[in-house]
Design an enzyme around this catalytic site. Structure first.
Site, mmCIF file in Angstrom:
data_model
loop_
_atom_site.group_PDB
_atom_site.id
_atom_site.type_symbol
_atom_site.label_atom_id
_atom_site.label_comp_id
_atom_site.label_asym_id
_atom_site.label_seq_id
_atom_site.Cartn_x
_atom_site.Cartn_y
_atom_site.Cartn_z
ATOM 1 N N GLY A 136 37.398 38.399 41.563
ATOM 2 C CA GLY A 136 37.621 39.360 40.528
ATOM 3 C C GLY A 136 36.614 40.091 39.552
ATOM 4 C CG HIS A 137 33.209 40.495 40.765
ATOM 5 N ND1 HIS A 137 32.707 40.879 41.729
ATOM 6 C CD2 HIS A 137 33.520 39.305 40.863
ATOM 7 C CE1 HIS A 137 31.897 39.374 41.976
ATOM 8 N NE2 HIS A 137 32.550 38.308 41.565
ATOM 9 N NE ARG A 182 37.589 23.057 66.628
ATOM 10 C CZ ARG A 182 37.346 22.230 66.397
ATOM 11 N NH1 ARG A 182 36.573 21.979 65.387
ATOM 12 N NH2 ARG A 182 38.430 21.078 66.421
ATOM 13 N N GLY A 242 46.521 38.511 36.589
ATOM 14 C CA GLY A 242 46.684 38.851 35.384
ATOM 15 C C GLY A 242 46.898 37.899 34.404
ATOM 16 C CG ASN A 255 39.259 34.257 45.862
ATOM 17 O OD1 ASN A 255 38.747 34.862 46.852
ATOM 18 N ND2 ASN A 255 39.554 32.982 46.479
ATOM 19 C CB SER A 261 25.414 40.790 29.162
ATOM 20 O OG SER A 261 27.427 41.259 29.346
ATOM 21 C CB THR A 262 24.984 41.674 23.924
ATOM 22 O OG1 THR A 262 24.856 43.451 24.394
ATOM 23 C CG2 THR A 262 24.281 40.947 24.198
ATOM 24 C CB SER A 263 28.925 45.089 25.380
ATOM 25 O OG SER A 263 28.974 46.477 25.818
ATOM 26 C CE LYS A 283 30.693 35.777 40.156
ATOM 27 N NZ LYS A 283 32.165 35.138 39.748
ATOM 28 C CE LYS A 334 47.058 32.802 25.774
ATOM 29 N NZ LYS A 334 47.959 32.856 24.993
#
Length: 430
Positions: A40-41, A144, A302, A38, A413-415, A16, A304
């Site tokens: 991760g972009h 609340r 990190g 939380n 998307s190709t890379s 994304k 896997k």
């Protein structure tokens, strides 16, 4: 002008960040509407890599307004740290370029501690969270008793709210055998931090209404993926917020008519981080190869990632629950060189063929994928920027996915590079 909502169509980590950054060129405002740090972009811009987990991806683009909506739970210490980190990379961030909703909920150290305790305890269900306090913060929000961003501006109110919050948490911590929280110390920490956070605070719902009425384009950036949605995901192995596209309205304070086009992001295969069902998971050398080629490690933790074939059943389901108008398909190049590919078209559950993922946790664990084999390609798709540059079999693979999920692939998307993208239909012009 059309606004665009970007949502993950799988279990997150679909790419994304790149797609949002690519769309930012046409947007005036980028809004985060759920989750917390939380997410991760990873953005790769002119050879420089930026890793974001709380700030909207648009923050690295000059001239764009980045907004953190009320649906996000905010760790104020991490917010300050992430801002400082990006500034160290030369990104200009100021109260004029970043706005934080005054009614967003805060994540506190006690939330992180509780999250970590639950995930590492021997007893109980392990969800596979990032241990960053997201879930406990949302619990306090719906209970609340949460402390919100606006409370940082009033020490007397803050003190009262901390006392109320600790009446719950210290009783819980005593029962769990965890040291109680010192309310005065927590108050002092928040008071000291407040001047670094308050300059960014804004009535976001009002700001975004003004932006919409002025005709500017808004890009709503989702975190995680719809299969982690607390209602529509693989419960209980989910996050603690709604991720589906409708949350863009609730989590930003805008009406649903303001949302516009919904763009789902999906990998050309499937990955998942953490616990929970994964019908097409590959634990063999093919799964390892997908992971190594795709560099499948979590940006935040990190960890896997688990890897498997493309699951059209799941993506078809999220197309419906999110109202997805088009799909951005990412990481097609990872499949280069495979002689044969597989796509899951249905499940077999206790001898019966079904076309959806059941809501029952036990049934989700028992479903078996039914595969269709598709011929692979030996040529490379990496860096392709037009359909004509793609191998014929790669095009056939994409077309078959479209048929199976009931949605057009409008972006390919190709890379990781933002310009290595094939545009079929511009989401902002739908």
């Amino acid at each position: 002008m059309a606004n665009v909502v970007v949502v993950g169509a799988q279990w997150g980590d679909e790419g994304k960040g790149k797609i949002v950054d690519w769309l930012c060129e046409q947007a005036d405002v980028v809004v985060r509407f759920q989750g917390g740090h939380n997410a991760g972009h990873t953005l790769v811009i002119d050879g420089t890599t930026y890793k974001l987990s709380l700030l909207p991806s648009g923050v690295v683009r000059p001239g764009k307004l980045a907004v953190i909506g009320n649906g996000v739970v905010v760790d104020p210490w991490h917010l300050v740290q992430e801002i400082d980190s990006l500034r160290g990379q030369g990104v200009e961030i100021s109260p004029e370029t970043l706005k934080l909703a005054d009614n967003a909920t805060l994540i506190l150290p006690l939330h992180r501690e509780l999250d970590h305790f639950r995930e590492t305890a021997n007893a109980g269900l392990k969800i596979g969270t990032t241990k960053r306090g997201i879930g406990p913060a949302y619990e306090d929000k719906v209970g609340r008793r949460a402390i919100r961003v606006v409370d940082l501006g009033n020490e007397a109110v803050l003190k009262t709210k901390i006392e109320r919050l600790l009446a719950h948490h210290n009783a819980l911590r005593r029962g769990l055998g965890i040291e109680e929280v010192d309310g005065e110390a927590l108050l002092a920490e928040l008071v000291a931090l407040a001047p670094k956070v308050l300059p960014y605070v804004e009535r976001v719902w009002s700001l975004l209404d003004d932006v919409r009425r002025s005709g500017k384009r808004i890009l709503f950036e989702g975190a995680q993926g719809a299969l982690l949605d607390v209602d529509h995901g693989t419960y209980p192995f989910v996050t603690s917020s709604n991720i589906v596209a409708a949350q863009a309205a609730t989590g930003s304070g805008m009406g649903p008519k303001a949302l516009g086009t919904v763009l789902g992001i999906a990998k050309a295969y499937t990955t998942r981080v953490g616990e929970g069902p994964f019908p097409t998971e590959l634990t063999d050398e093919i799964g390892e190869l997908l992971g190594s080629r795709g560099r499948e490690f979590g940006v935040v933790t990190g960890r896997k990632r688990r890897c498997g074939w493309f699951d059209a059943v799941l993506v078809r389901q999220t197309v419906k629950t999110c109202g997805i108008d088009g799909i951005a398909l990412t990481k097609l190049d990872v499949l280069d060189g495979f002689e044969q590919l597989k796509v899951c078209t249905a499940y077999r559950l206790d001898g019966e063929v079904i076309d959806h993922l059941p809501a029952c946790q036990a049934a989700q664990a028992r479903v078996e994928p039914i595969y269709e084999e598709i011929e692979g390609w030996r040529e490379t798709t990496a860096g392709a920027r037009s359909w004509a540059s793609l191998p014929a079999q790669a095009v056939k693979y994409v077309r078959r996915i479209e048929e199976l999920i009931g949605a057009q692939v409008t972006v390919l998307s190709t890379s990781p590079e933002r310009n290595d993208t094939i545009l079929v239909r511009n989401p902002f012009e739908d």
